[in-house]
Design a protein around this motif. Sequence first.
Motif, mmCIF file in Angstrom:
data_model
loop_
_atom_site.group_PDB
_atom_site.id
_atom_site.type_symbol
_atom_site.label_atom_id
_atom_site.label_comp_id
_atom_site.label_asym_id
_atom_site.label_seq_id
_atom_site.Cartn_x
_atom_site.Cartn_y
_atom_site.Cartn_z
ATOM 1 N N ALA A 177 0.830 -1.202 0.000
ATOM 2 C CA ALA A 177 0.000 0.000 0.000
ATOM 3 C C ALA A 177 0.864 1.252 0.000
ATOM 4 O O ALA A 177 0.563 2.235 -0.689
ATOM 5 C CB ALA A 177 -0.931 0.000 1.217
ATOM 6 N N LEU A 178 1.933 1.199 0.763
ATOM 7 C CA LEU A 178 2.866 2.334 0.802
ATOM 8 C C LEU A 178 3.442 2.602 -0.585
ATOM 9 O O LEU A 178 3.493 3.754 -1.046
ATOM 10 C CB LEU A 178 3.989 2.031 1.785
ATOM 11 C CG LEU A 178 5.226 2.911 1.670
ATOM 12 C CD1 LEU A 178 4.907 4.325 2.090
ATOM 13 C CD2 LEU A 178 6.366 2.351 2.477
ATOM 14 N N LEU A 228 -1.998 4.977 6.530
ATOM 15 C CA LEU A 228 -1.369 3.676 6.747
ATOM 16 C C LEU A 228 -1.730 3.093 8.104
ATOM 17 O O LEU A 228 -1.858 1.873 8.260
ATOM 18 C CB LEU A 228 0.147 3.809 6.608
ATOM 19 C CG LEU A 228 0.656 4.041 5.182
ATOM 20 C CD1 LEU A 228 2.084 4.562 5.207
ATOM 21 C CD2 LEU A 228 0.576 2.766 4.370
ATOM 22 N N ALA A 229 -1.890 3.947 9.112
ATOM 23 C CA ALA A 229 -2.200 3.458 10.452
ATOM 24 C C ALA A 229 -3.573 2.784 10.479
ATOM 25 O O ALA A 229 -3.741 1.720 11.081
ATOM 26 C CB ALA A 229 -2.150 4.610 11.455
ATOM 27 N N ILE A 230 -4.568 3.393 9.823
ATOM 28 C CA ILE A 230 -5.903 2.784 9.776
ATOM 29 C C ILE A 230 -5.850 1.469 8.997
ATOM 30 O O ILE A 230 -6.452 0.468 9.393
ATOM 31 C CB ILE A 230 -6.914 3.750 9.126
ATOM 32 C CG1 ILE A 230 -7.094 4.994 10.006
ATOM 33 C CG2 ILE A 230 -8.254 3.058 8.897
ATOM 34 C CD1 ILE A 230 -8.027 6.030 9.412
ATOM 35 N N THR A 275 -6.025 1.069 3.308
ATOM 36 C CA THR A 275 -5.001 2.113 3.264
ATOM 37 C C THR A 275 -5.189 3.023 2.058
ATOM 38 O O THR A 275 -5.117 4.251 2.174
ATOM 39 C CB THR A 275 -3.595 1.493 3.225
ATOM 40 O OG1 THR A 275 -3.400 0.679 4.389
ATOM 41 C CG2 THR A 275 -2.530 2.571 3.188
ATOM 42 N N LEU A 276 -5.447 2.431 0.909
ATOM 43 C CA LEU A 276 -5.639 3.244 -0.299
ATOM 44 C C LEU A 276 -6.917 4.064 -0.215
ATOM 45 O O LEU A 276 -6.970 5.199 -0.710
ATOM 46 C CB LEU A 276 -5.679 2.340 -1.532
ATOM 47 C CG LEU A 276 -4.388 1.573 -1.846
ATOM 48 C CD1 LEU A 276 -4.563 0.745 -3.109
ATOM 49 C CD2 LEU A 276 -3.212 2.530 -2.004
ATOM 50 N N ALA A 286 10.895 -0.045 -5.891
ATOM 51 C CA ALA A 286 11.782 -0.817 -5.010
ATOM 52 C C ALA A 286 11.084 -1.242 -3.730
ATOM 53 O O ALA A 286 11.433 -2.267 -3.131
ATOM 54 C CB ALA A 286 13.021 0.020 -4.677
ATOM 55 N N THR A 287 10.087 -0.470 -3.282
ATOM 56 C CA THR A 287 9.395 -0.775 -2.030
ATOM 57 C C THR A 287 8.384 -1.901 -2.194
ATOM 58 O O THR A 287 8.209 -2.723 -1.291
ATOM 59 C CB THR A 287 8.686 0.490 -1.506
ATOM 60 O OG1 THR A 287 9.656 1.525 -1.300
ATOM 61 C CG2 THR A 287 7.981 0.212 -0.189
ATOM 62 N N PHE A 288 7.703 -1.963 -3.327
ATOM 63 C CA PHE A 288 6.646 -2.951 -3.524
ATOM 64 C C PHE A 288 7.204 -4.376 -3.413
ATOM 65 O O PHE A 288 8.275 -4.682 -3.926
ATOM 66 C CB PHE A 288 6.005 -2.762 -4.902
ATOM 67 C CG PHE A 288 4.682 -3.467 -5.053
ATOM 68 C CD1 PHE A 288 3.507 -2.824 -4.746
ATOM 69 C CD2 PHE A 288 4.622 -4.782 -5.492
ATOM 70 C CE1 PHE A 288 2.280 -3.469 -4.883
ATOM 71 C CE2 PHE A 288 3.409 -5.438 -5.627
ATOM 72 C CZ PHE A 288 2.233 -4.776 -5.321
#
Length: 497
Positions: A137-138, A376-378, A370-371, A342-344
Amino acid sequence: MSSALPTLPRPRLTRPAWLSPSVARTEVLAGLVVALALIPEAISFSILAGVDPRVGLFSSFVMAVVIAFTGGRPAMITAATGAIALVVAPLALDHGVQYLFAAVILGGVFQILLAAAGVARLMRFIPRSVMVGFVNALAILIFTAQLPQLTDVPFPVYPMVAAGLAIIFLLPRLTTAVPAPLVAIVVLTTLVLAAGWELPDVGGEGELPDSLPFFLLPDVPFSLETLGIIAPYALGIAFVGLMESLMTAKLVDDITDTHSDKTRESWGQGVANMASGFFGGMGGCAMIGQTMINVKASGARTRLSTFLSGALLLVLVVALGDVVSVIPMAALVAVMVFVSIATFDWHSLRTIHRMPKSETTVMLSTVAVTLFTHNLAIGVGVGVLVACVLFAQRIAHLVDVSRALAADGSVRYTVTGALFFASSNDLYTQFEYADDPDEVVVDLTGAQVWDASTVAVMDAITHKYTTRGKRVEFVGLDEHSTARFERHTGQLGAGHS
């Protein structure tokens, strides 16, 4: 007669890793890349929060510098973030920036108190599937955040972004002496200036400050009314900030194969937020995108890069604002697109058909929420909740009850499995109350009593047999189950009648 004292070995002093010239070079260049990437991010988050761009820039400077000393995860970047901007935006709109500063300070105090209460230990309850969903998600959020910079822009922006990505992906195959993102920024900026193209640049994102931040006390009444206004926002800052920071720390732990002090990181975030509020900042938390630039793209591993990301940010915007303002946004977009790629966790897509459906559901729930919320916390909270519900459903079916008549005319029920609120409710229906003889034995040697709900069910079973003139005896309880049973039995009501 003389006696010689034994010669003790001199203690060996280990110098910090960043004193090594090669390491120091990597850390300095990484800090510079992150500082450049922080500028448009901090400005955009300030706009999102409804405050002056200087508020976000000063917050990023203060928090990065402070967390370099107080944080528990070396090389992690803390600055103003979109998640915190969303939390404080209504407060800034309704009550003004001074109340925002007070809420940020109080949020820092709450984070220190949560650290003392052991909030970092809750990280052990976050399943891997939630972590994968968090990361994916990030990555999507980082990528979609770049889309406004690619919409309704001059055509040269697109080949510029492509060229930046080519430099970032291909340069490491030739040399890693200089971080590829920094080379991309320098090359693309030089190209734009030489060609004389009029492209969106950092200066177009907002006004850069021309002075240093200074210490201030929020100009708000020190009253219970003020506390009632800022406390809900402060709690939001504390929980959202710690959630994102601890998840980011865990992610960096996995990337670097090292451990970090999550409790220190928790109170370190609190100190950084308090400092941010006292210096006119909007507060923040760990920035996952910038952390990935620092750790994954630039190879930084020490606190020096974190410190320099903040220090160089201030130098760039105050002393070199005219130079920084001409950097094309296309160069920074290329860096952030690389970070999103790179994060995915691409491995999660390749193996999704082999994963249990429950874990896939948890991962997709985390991503979807998240999207949808852009928080992100939720998303992580919902992911953990879904994981708990699915786990409870799965383990509830692992309780087995067997019935056997004994030679003395009694009946013996053997129960195995974990007994808690989800599984023990079904336990009540597994007995033949009307047909059983007067003596009933329930053997719990292979079971464990985990909560008061199970004790209430055991009391209900006893009550059901007693009303029929029959006696039931529970045997085989282990030490912990016995203690829980003796503490709660007879105190919770029959539960069923």
